[in-house]
Scaffold this motif. Structure first.
Motif, PDB file in Angstrom:
ATOM      1  N   GLY B 346      43.043   6.995  68.689  1.00  0.00           N
ATOM      2  CA  GLY B 346      42.547   5.794  69.356  1.00  0.00           C
ATOM      3  C   GLY B 346      41.228   5.423  68.708  1.00  0.00           C
ATOM      4  N   GLY B 347      40.196   5.193  69.514  1.00  0.00           N
ATOM      5  CA  GLY B 347      38.903   4.811  68.968  1.00  0.00           C
ATOM      6  C   GLY B 347      38.015   6.002  68.658  1.00  0.00           C
ATOM      7  N   VAL B 348      38.506   7.202  68.884  1.00  0.00           N
ATOM      8  CA  VAL B 348      37.671   8.405  68.731  1.00  0.00           C
ATOM      9  C   VAL B 348      37.885   9.049  67.366  1.00  0.00           C
ATOM     10  N   GLN B 349      36.844   9.093  66.549  1.00  0.00           N
ATOM     11  CA  GLN B 349      36.996   9.784  65.268  1.00  0.00           C
ATOM     12  C   GLN B 349      36.900  11.285  65.500  1.00  0.00           C
ATOM     13  N   VAL B 350      37.906  12.008  65.031  1.00  0.00           N
ATOM     14  CA  VAL B 350      37.955  13.454  65.290  1.00  0.00           C
ATOM     15  C   VAL B 350      37.724  14.282  64.033  1.00  0.00           C
ATOM     16  N   ALA B 351      37.912  13.658  62.866  1.00  0.00           N
ATOM     17  CA  ALA B 351      37.670  14.395  61.629  1.00  0.00           C
ATOM     18  C   ALA B 351      37.096  13.455  60.577  1.00  0.00           C
ATOM     19  N   GLU B 352      36.206  13.968  59.785  1.00  0.00           N
ATOM     20  CA  GLU B 352      35.579  13.193  58.720  1.00  0.00           C
ATOM     21  C   GLU B 352      35.541  14.077  57.484  1.00  0.00           C
ATOM     22  N   GLN B 353      36.041  13.545  56.389  1.00  0.00           N
ATOM     23  CA  GLN B 353      36.091  14.290  55.137  1.00  0.00           C
ATOM     24  C   GLN B 353      36.693  15.683  55.352  1.00  0.00           C
ATOM     25  N   GLY B 354      37.766  15.692  56.121  1.00  0.00           N
ATOM     26  CA  GLY B 354      38.526  16.920  56.298  1.00  0.00           C
ATOM     27  C   GLY B 354      37.961  17.909  57.283  1.00  0.00           C
ATOM     28  N   LEU B 355      36.811  17.588  57.861  1.00  0.00           N
ATOM     29  CA  LEU B 355      36.178  18.512  58.804  1.00  0.00           C
ATOM     30  C   LEU B 355      36.173  17.924  60.208  1.00  0.00           C
ATOM     31  N   GLY B 356      36.316  18.785  61.183  1.00  0.00           N
ATOM     32  CA  GLY B 356      36.258  18.338  62.559  1.00  0.00           C
ATOM     33  C   GLY B 356      34.880  17.794  62.898  1.00  0.00           C
ATOM     34  N   LEU B 357      34.850  16.702  63.664  1.00  0.00           N
ATOM     35  CA  LEU B 357      33.586  16.179  64.178  1.00  0.00           C
ATOM     36  C   LEU B 357      33.441  16.666  65.616  1.00  0.00           C
ATOM     37  N   PRO B 358      32.211  16.835  66.078  1.00  0.00           N
ATOM     38  CA  PRO B 358      32.068  17.081  67.515  1.00  0.00           C
ATOM     39  C   PRO B 358      32.502  15.785  68.214  1.00  0.00           C
ATOM     40  N   PHE B 359      33.476  15.868  69.109  1.00  0.00           N
ATOM     41  CA  PHE B 359      33.895  14.639  69.793  1.00  0.00           C
ATOM     42  C   PHE B 359      34.105  14.937  71.269  1.00  0.00           C
ATOM     43  N   ASP B 360      34.147  13.863  72.048  1.00  0.00           N
ATOM     44  CA  ASP B 360      34.286  13.968  73.495  1.00  0.00           C
ATOM     45  C   ASP B 360      35.754  14.238  73.833  1.00  0.00           C
ATOM     46  N   GLU B 361      36.068  15.492  74.188  1.00  0.00           N
ATOM     47  CA  GLU B 361      37.460  15.885  74.452  1.00  0.00           C
ATOM     48  C   GLU B 361      38.100  14.982  75.496  1.00  0.00           C
ATOM     49  N   ALA B 362      37.333  14.665  76.539  1.00  0.00           N
ATOM     50  CA  ALA B 362      37.901  13.861  77.632  1.00  0.00           C
ATOM     51  C   ALA B 362      38.253  12.468  77.135  1.00  0.00           C
ATOM     52  N   ALA B 363      37.394  11.913  76.261  1.00  0.00           N
ATOM     53  CA  ALA B 363      37.661  10.579  75.722  1.00  0.00           C
ATOM     54  C   ALA B 363      38.906  10.606  74.836  1.00  0.00           C
ATOM     55  N   ALA B 364      39.018  11.650  74.011  1.00  0.00           N
ATOM     56  CA  ALA B 364      40.184  11.763  73.131  1.00  0.00           C
ATOM     57  C   ALA B 364      41.453  11.929  73.967  1.00  0.00           C
ATOM     58  N   LYS B 365      41.344  12.713  75.020  1.00  0.00           N
ATOM     59  CA  LYS B 365      42.492  12.928  75.904  1.00  0.00           C
ATOM     60  C   LYS B 365      42.948  11.596  76.518  1.00  0.00           C
ATOM     61  N   ARG B 366      41.967  10.793  76.929  1.00  0.00           N
ATOM     62  CA  ARG B 366      42.330   9.480  77.496  1.00  0.00           C
ATOM     63  C   ARG B 366      43.076   8.629  76.470  1.00  0.00           C
TER      64      ARG B 366
END
Lengths: 406, 406
Positions: B346-366
């Protein structure tokens, strides 16, 4: 099994002479010390080594480190962690894999580039190196773990440990082959989420050992599929430490076929146990295709049938829906003449020359409730034959994989 | 949708002028008259025709019959049954498909070789021709069925009917494109268990029509996957009857791009509705891959991610397990540099240049609970882009397919 091979009850990686194991609970996944998650395998002397790796272009950090170290064909120790795949972890991941190698080398007193590193578990999270360090030190302390404990320590969602060992006579000398593996989901031809470690106390020439590993991998590990996904972490490592004292084996040795047979027996046992333990699976499914134009086509056809979601769910529901087998054969890429195909479910022939036969539904259903479920196909257009291994697709697979990480 | 196209609410195959439909309940699957299972599509005048067929080597009987009839580029009627695929039915199956064609031709008063035949349902069982005959005669009697009724009559395990229609101006003349499709399981690139019928009252040159169908199929029907299985029965048929009275269209006509856009709009709507209605699915999943070395690589990557059982179960469980997306990219066959991959859920970036980004789990889940779920990937190594469509993998898929036949 051939009478020349003798299976060792509860045998595993420590069955061959000169191999030892150590395990520890390090709490790698979540800090809880519920499960062994560090495993060390140690050979008293440097062993000749062969290895094969995942074909996935996204490779976990430990693979690069192991590949580099084993490139000279020697290995004396393996360090494995479960609970974290150290994949998609970038430069930190590589540094961590190198650190694991260094910790294992120091604690075991072997050269760093004689240590293979393997990881399995969740992708995209860096290793908790403080816990990993404690685990490696603890595991190295005694090295009195059994093969079973080693096999348990490398498990992730696996429900059963996978190990086997056989012994045989090579030129009058007793030689042993043992192995352990883990693998449950993401298992698909070409090295799926699978780690396999095979040990032998035979002396074997390196190029022959590498060729043997490739050959048996093609017929065992690469013929299983659980869900069609291929992991970033797979590897199979084969160590031959020569402690048995036999004349070194190579392709030209008269007992080479026996040794190959032993390797294949161990690898096939591990492979079938992995397929049977596919995530959520209730039954092993064996699909044998004969009468293909060549072995490669038979393999394609067998793998496609055993990997088809529609076939897998039909097996789970014990529904003798042979039309789905025909469908899978037709899309497999193998040469198929629909009007010549014969199909059996267990002992019940359900199709002949591409047409359904009147068959006893209840009898076919019983065959589909057996474990393993055996599906046989004759394409009747050539001499190629191959068997592939998989499992049924169940509610439990969906459950396990709908919530693996969180 | 472009402002040059105007969508017709509840529009379908009968929206273009000169097309009529008839349906009947014939009890084809089990003798029960619960569901419409015979559908006729009739054009007042012979239409220019284009068609594409399954790539499965095991092809159902109606495909051969339809292919032969449409080989001259003309078609005036289509007869479809649901409930039985008439596949793996040998010579009897071919005779039955020819008989269906004859019955439809006679009851509609058109030439036999202007009739296309399609079947969908269980494989390996011969058609109950007495019921089929009654159904065709009943469906032909009035020809007053709506496009919706046509779309319903071709459904099998589909839960929703699939249809769409748009109109546009071609050189001052109003032209309409309509379509209906069925498809739910066994849906995979290269024509899955999918029947699609697209109608237009435009006059179109045959070679341009065939090329247009191939082109839009590549970007719509062939970019959806439900379970990776490919059916024996798929076909898409496109009929252009010229009743609108426009100057005949071809690639060189200035309004050709508008017409193509209309075809693609209808086909994409049908394709996405099929993916959304994948057996047991709760959500449509759209995977867009940009930055691939070319479009073909982007397509491979997008299809592999959307088709991965592990990604599909993670979507079902609303688990932002982006490592599985990386894994699927790596095994897709597309060129991938793991260290360059960016991923958004969705609108949540979860990985950048192959590495995980710290992201809001609840937002990604939504984002994973939305319908559609939108996954975006940038490979950052080129300009190729493509989107593929699929659905989540659920308990219900296993349930439906564990007991489809019995």
């Amino acid at each position: 099994m051939s009478s020349t091979l003798q299976q060792i009850p509860d045998g595993g990686v420590t069955s061959p002479n000169g191999f030892h194991a150590g395990t520890a609970k390090a709490g790698i996944k979540d800090g809880l010390l519920e499960k062994k998650d560090i495993a060390l395998l140690y050979s008293e002397v440097p062993a000749t080594a062969a290895a094969v790796y995942t074909t996935n272009l996204v490779k976990a950090a430990p693979l690069a480190v192991t590949k580099e170290s084993l490139s000279k064909g020697h290995c004396q120790a393996v360090v494995v962690n479960s609970g974290n795949a150290n994949a998609c972890t970038g430069e930190q991941g590589v540094a961590d894999a190198i650190e694991m190698q260094k910790l294992a080398a120091e604690s075991l007193g072997v050269a760093k580039d004689l240590v293979a590193v393997a990881s399995t578990g969740v992708i995209g999270v860096t290793l908790p190196m403080d816990r990993v360090q404690k685990g490696i030190l603890a595991a190295a302390e005694t090295l009195t773990a059994t093969g079973s404990e080693f096999a348990e320590a490398i498990m992730t969602t696996d429900l059963v440990k996978k190990q086997a060992a056989v012994k045989m006579s090579i030129g009058g000398t007793t030689v042993t082959v043992g192995g352990a593996a883990k693998g449950s989901g993401m298992i698909h031809p070409n090295m799926a989420t699978m780690l396999a470690f095979i040990t032998t106390d035979a002396a074997v020439e390196q190029s022959s050992l590498q060729q043997a590993l490739r050959q048996i991998t093609g017929r065992t590990f690469n013929r299983i599929t659980v869900d069609g996904d291929t992991s970033t972490n797979d590897m199979a490592v084969l160590l031959a430490n020569g402690v048995a004292g036999n004349d070194p084996l190579s392709e030209n040795h008269p007992d080479w076929p026996v040794f190959l047979q032993a390797l294949e027996f161990v690898a096939l046992h591990l492979a079938k146990t992995m397929a049977r333990d596919g995530e959520g699976a209730t039954r092993l499914v064996e699909v044998s295709v004969a009468g293909a134009v060549h072995e490669a086509d038979a393999e394609k056809a067998a793998k496609t049938v055993v990997g088809s979601s529609l076939v897998k769910t039909a097996v789970f529901g014990a529904d003798a829906n042979w039309g789905r087998i025909m469908m899978a054969l037709g899309r497999s890429g193998a040469e198929v003449d629909a009007a010549k195909v014969d199909i059996w479910i267990g002992g019940v022939q359900v199709a002949e020359q591409g047409l359904g036969l009147p068959f006893d539904e209840a009898a076919a259903k019983r065959q589909l409730e057996e474990d393993p479920v055996v599906i046989r196909v004759n394409l009747n257009i050539g001499e190629g034959a191959a068997t592939a291994y998989g499992c049924d697709l169940t509610y439990e697979y969906v459950k396990i994989n709908g919530s693996y990480r969180t």
